[in-house]
Scaffold this motif. Structure first.
Motif, PDB file in Angstrom:
ATOM      1  N   HIS C  76       0.849  -1.197   0.000  1.00  0.00           N
ATOM      2  CA  HIS C  76       0.000   0.000   0.000  1.00  0.00           C
ATOM      3  C   HIS C  76       0.880   1.241   0.000  1.00  0.00           C
ATOM      4  O   HIS C  76       1.961   1.247   0.565  1.00  0.00           O
ATOM      5  N   SER C  77       0.365   2.321  -0.607  1.00  0.00           N
ATOM      6  CA  SER C  77       1.210   3.503  -0.754  1.00  0.00           C
ATOM      7  C   SER C  77       1.572   4.090   0.603  1.00  0.00           C
ATOM      8  O   SER C  77       2.626   4.721   0.740  1.00  0.00           O
ATOM      9  N   PHE C  78       0.733   3.847   1.614  1.00  0.00           N
ATOM     10  CA  PHE C  78       1.082   4.404   2.928  1.00  0.00           C
ATOM     11  C   PHE C  78       2.230   3.652   3.599  1.00  0.00           C
ATOM     12  O   PHE C  78       2.784   4.105   4.586  1.00  0.00           O
ATOM     13  N   ALA C  79       2.579   2.482   3.070  1.00  0.00           N
ATOM     14  CA  ALA C  79       3.547   1.636   3.764  1.00  0.00           C
ATOM     15  C   ALA C  79       4.978   2.152   3.644  1.00  0.00           C
ATOM     16  O   ALA C  79       5.773   1.998   4.563  1.00  0.00           O
ATOM     17  N   TYR C  80       5.270   2.788   2.511  1.00  0.00           N
ATOM     18  CA  TYR C  80       6.681   3.006   2.191  1.00  0.00           C
ATOM     19  C   TYR C  80       7.380   4.007   3.099  1.00  0.00           C
ATOM     20  O   TYR C  80       8.597   4.034   3.174  1.00  0.00           O
ATOM     21  N   THR C  81       6.612   4.872   3.797  1.00  0.00           N
ATOM     22  CA  THR C  81       7.259   5.858   4.660  1.00  0.00           C
ATOM     23  C   THR C  81       7.511   5.306   6.052  1.00  0.00           C
ATOM     24  O   THR C  81       8.160   5.961   6.867  1.00  0.00           O
ATOM     25  N   ASN C  82       7.021   4.094   6.329  1.00  0.00           N
ATOM     26  CA  ASN C  82       7.142   3.539   7.676  1.00  0.00           C
ATOM     27  C   ASN C  82       8.498   2.856   7.877  1.00  0.00           C
ATOM     28  O   ASN C  82       8.912   2.030   7.078  1.00  0.00           O
ATOM     29  N   GLU C  83       9.156   3.225   8.987  1.00  0.00           N
ATOM     30  CA  GLU C  83      10.507   2.727   9.232  1.00  0.00           C
ATOM     31  C   GLU C  83      10.518   1.235   9.552  1.00  0.00           C
ATOM     32  O   GLU C  83      11.308   0.483   9.004  1.00  0.00           O
ATOM     33  N   ALA C  84       9.597   0.842  10.427  1.00  0.00           N
ATOM     34  CA  ALA C  84       9.538  -0.568  10.834  1.00  0.00           C
ATOM     35  C   ALA C  84       9.294  -1.449   9.618  1.00  0.00           C
ATOM     36  O   ALA C  84       9.916  -2.508   9.452  1.00  0.00           O
ATOM     37  N   PHE C  85       8.416  -0.982   8.739  1.00  0.00           N
ATOM     38  CA  PHE C  85       8.107  -1.737   7.527  1.00  0.00           C
ATOM     39  C   PHE C  85       9.342  -1.921   6.669  1.00  0.00           C
ATOM     40  O   PHE C  85       9.629  -3.019   6.188  1.00  0.00           O
TER      41      PHE C  85
END
Lengths: 399, 163, 213
Positions: C76-85
């Motif tokens: 999902h496009s919201f995922a890429y800014t997450n550090e843990a992800f």
């Protein structure tokens, strides 16, 4: 060098003797018909199931979160030839069931369940039940939509036993109120360890019994040993050739025609809030499914299809006269054709939508299916009368 | 004539069945071998542009820890050596990779760029049984029997390619 | 007597073939109505593996707000800014487990659930689960195919782009083109091997029987 090794082994195991006894000195009747190969074909398929199953079990993960992806991603995309083994395993399961049915139909036609082969037949029926259980448990493992809902619906069938007993059995089968991680782990252990082990033992017993007593003569008359032919090379070569051609057909399905063995709906991960539009059991259960479905009362339906399995086990005792092979028994031949037609009709009706006409047809063929079993003792009595023999004499007469 | 033809047929059938068995085992063996994804990890590229002098980068190559070290231009090892395999190969190199598995019992040696209390030179120290290696991976003291292995490597511009 | 035997053989062979043809190849009793159709032009785009590259971009632009294709590393496009992800993604090189993914983005998924009623499904295997024509028509105008679906109709009138997105989904679900070719060759080789070996064995058996007479 090679000869010496063989001799060394032979001295300690008598392997040459064993091979000679089981292949050359093992005599089979002349004029075996084509359907006699279905037995060895199912043995070959079982071997392929074992090999592909072991390889698949290396990558499969029995957890509701991982199962779907371990099958559809790891096995289908990442592991070298993982797709091949999955295809072999899925197609093999269907072919195995098909061959078992054909093998049973052959045995019924030539009355191979009669004295002295009653135990071979009963062990064969146990193998058939084990096979169905293995296939059912294996069907649930990929955890797609069909798998999951198959797993939900199956325990509902014994769930129709009244008085709360059914519910207890259903809950026990699911490992809880909902089909979850517990059930999946359990099913995997059953499918991959327990059932194959039992199956192997039963198949070995089945084979030993066949080797000890020999196969039925298609003509229905037991011949003396001198009149028979050695298994090797006449029959063994024929069987090997047929195995090769069977594998050619099997390979065709594995590479080019998998859409019925890996159904579309099962490529959607299991969703316990959404039932797929139409769910029916796998084709090998359709006759039972149709019997269950045609009978209006649920519990009666449950009893009816269990009765079929029971009658299958009791076949040698229902059909007690010593006359063998449908070739010598015109009345039996007619009933046999009725059996085959009703089995086919029930299977095909099972694939169709449950309209009222289909239910009526289903009920009709259910009756004809039972008519076959009911007719067997009657036919036997008539045959004994014709030969002017008492019941006991009639059972043990040699031809 | 008849006899030879029959023999030929036997060989043909035997050979063809052998070929079949071979063909059947091929996918089995192949499926047990590492997949394409896995094979890609057999070559690791390390950016050495931002590697400081006396710095270290630890990367994983074929499942093994690999230490990428950078030594100053004028670095020279003074002192005794128990093994001398690596210094011969790596003497002129300033940036190189070593497989970080102690040859004694397989622990991962630690990089001590400024030395420590026991040993006042830059060295690799294995914490398990106190083995001490030079930065080139040769044994100075302790139980290790051999120098640290050197993985195949070459420098391509700003990258050290291992594998 | 001979004729009777042939009749019997014909009957049993016929009914066996009839049964398994119905079950495994084509059920003639069950009329499957084709409800959806694709114009020939777009079918070609879908079949072309090259249009999958463009399809991936289109998917990222239009669909990845709600849908992921985890088998192709498209989240999902919201995922890429997450550090843990980002960290987990590196650790699980092949595929991020679904439960872990849902756990990391619990808040975002709850938001999606609130907005649409359920979490929009991952589309990695959707091409195998639905047929091509259904997907094409559904993406083009969801309401027309499934009334009351929460999927917004954002692709109306963009047939070519929809075809490319379907091509991308097809590309993800099916094996790569050269792999497909290899499999076909392997299949044909295996089939011919079995047929020829079987033939050799039957020739051998025929000779043994002939020699003994």
């Amino acid at each position: 060098m090679f000869e010496k090794i063989i001799d060394w082994i032979d001295e300690r195991t008598h392997i040459k003797n064993i091979l000679r006894e089981n292949f050359v000195e093992y005599k089979v009747p002349k004029g075996l018909t084509f359907p006699y190969v279905f037995g060895v074909l199912s043995l070959v398929t079982m071997f392929f199931q074992f090999v592909s199953g072991i390889l698949l079990s290396m990558y499969y993960e029995p957890s509701i979160h991982e199962a779907f992806d371990s099958v559809n991603f790891l096995i289908m995309k990442k592991v070298n030839f993982g797709w091949f083994f999955r295809h072999v395993h899925a197609a093999g399961a269907n072919f195995f069931m098909a061959l078992i049915y054909l093998h049973m139909a052959t045995a019924i036609y030539y009355n191979a369940y009669k004295r002295p082969r009653e135990l071979t037949w009963i062990v064969g029926c146990i193998i058939y039940l084990l096979m169905i259980t293995t296939a059912l448990t294996g069907y649930i493992l990929p955890w797609g939509q069909l798998s999951y809902w198959g797993g939900v619906v199956t325990p509902e069938i014994p769930g129709s036993i009244p008085g709360g007993i059914g519910e207890i059995i259903a809950t026990w089968m699911k490992g809880g109120y909902r089909l979850g991680d517990l059930a999946l782990g359990r099913l995997f252990a059953f499918h991959a360890i327990l059932l194959p082990m039992l199956l192997t033992i039963m198949v070995i017993i089945h084979l030993i019994l066949i080797r000890r007593i020999g196969v039925t003569d298609p003509s229905g008359f037991e011949r003396k040993k001198e009149e028979k032919i050695p298994f090797h090379p006449y029959v063994s070569l024929k069987e090997l050739g047929v195995i090769m051609w069977f594998l050619a057909l099997f390979t065709y399905f594995v590479f080019f025609k998998m859409d019925k063995f890996l159904p579309k709906e099962n490529f959607e991960p299991a969703d316990f809030m959404k039932t797929p539009s139409h769910i029916a059991p796998e084709w090998y259960l359709l006759p039972f499914f149709q019997v269950f479905r045609s009978i209006p009362d649920k519990f009666l339906g449950f009893i009816a299809f269990n009765l079929i399995i029971l009658l299958l086990f009791l076949l040698p005792f229902l059909d007690f006269s010593a006359v063998k092979s449908a070739r010598n028994r015109p009345a039996f031949f007619v009933m046999y054709i009725i059996l085959i037609i009703s089995f086919t009709a029930l299977t095909i009706l099972g694939t169709l939508d449950p309209t009222p006409t289909n239910a009526k047809l289903g009920l009709f063929f259910t009756f004809t299916l039972f008519a076959f079993f009911i007719s067997l003792p009657i036919i036997s009595i008539v045959e004994c009368k014709r030969m002017n023999l008492e019941r006991e004499e009639c059972k043990t007469k040699e031809f | 004539m008849e006899a030879t033809r029959r023999d030929f047929l036997d060989y043909l059938i035997g050979g063809s069945i052998l070929a079949g068995i071979g063909g059947f085992t091929y996918p089995i063996i192949k499926s047990l071998a590492p997949s394409k994804e896995e094979l890609k990890t057999a070559v690791v590229r390390v950016n050495i542009k931002d590697l400081e002098t006396f710095g270290v980068k630890v990367v994983s190559w074929k499942g093994k820890p690999v230490l990428v070290l950078k030594l100053p231009e004028n670095f020279e090892w003074k002192g005794d050596l128990k093994t001398e395999d690596n210094i011969k190969v790596l003497k002129d190199k300033r940036i190189f990779a070593l497989i970080g598995i102690c040859t004694h019992l397989g622990c991962i040696p630690l990089w001590r760029p400024k030395g420590d209390a026991d040993f006042n030179e830059p060295h690799l120290h294995c914490p398990c049984h106190g083995g001490i290696y030079t930065p080139y991976g040769d044994v100075v003291a302790g139980p290790p029997p051999a120098s640290l292995p050197i993985p195949p490597q070459k420098i391509e511009g700003n990258m050290l390619v291992i594998g | 007597m001979q004729n009777k035997g042939i009749l019997k053989t014909l009957f049993f062979t016929g009914i066996t073939i009839f049964l398994f043809y119905t079950l495994w190849i084509d059920n003639i009793f069950k009329k499957e109505t084709k409800e959806y159709s694709i114009p020939e032009k777009y079918k070609e785009i879908i079949r072309d593996h090259k249009s999958a590259i463009k399809g991936r971009q289109l998917f990222l632009q239009n669909c990845s707000g709600c849908h992921s294709v985890i088998y192709d590393n498209v989240y999902h496009s919201f995922a890429y800014t997450n550090e843990a992800f980002q960290k987990y993604r590196k650790e699980y090189r092949g595929l991020l487990p679904r439960d872990l993914y849902y756990a990391v983005f619990f808040k975002e998924f709850e938001g999606l659930k609130k907005a649409f009623g359920r979490i929009p499904p991952d589309l990695s295997t959707i091409y195998l689960a639905r047929d091509e024509a259904y997907l094409f028509n559904f993406i083009l105008n969801p309401q027309k195919v499934m009334e009351g679906t929460p999927m917004p109709p954002i692709m109306i009138g963009r047939e070519e782009e929809v075809a490319k997105i379907v091509a991308y989904l097809r590309h993800v679900a099916l094996p790569p083109e050269e792999e497909e070719k290899k499999r076909n060759i392997m299949g044909i080789l295996m089939i011919s091997y079995f047929i020829i070996t079987g033939l050799l064995i039957f020739i051998k058996r025929y000779r043994i029987i002939k020699n003994e007479r």
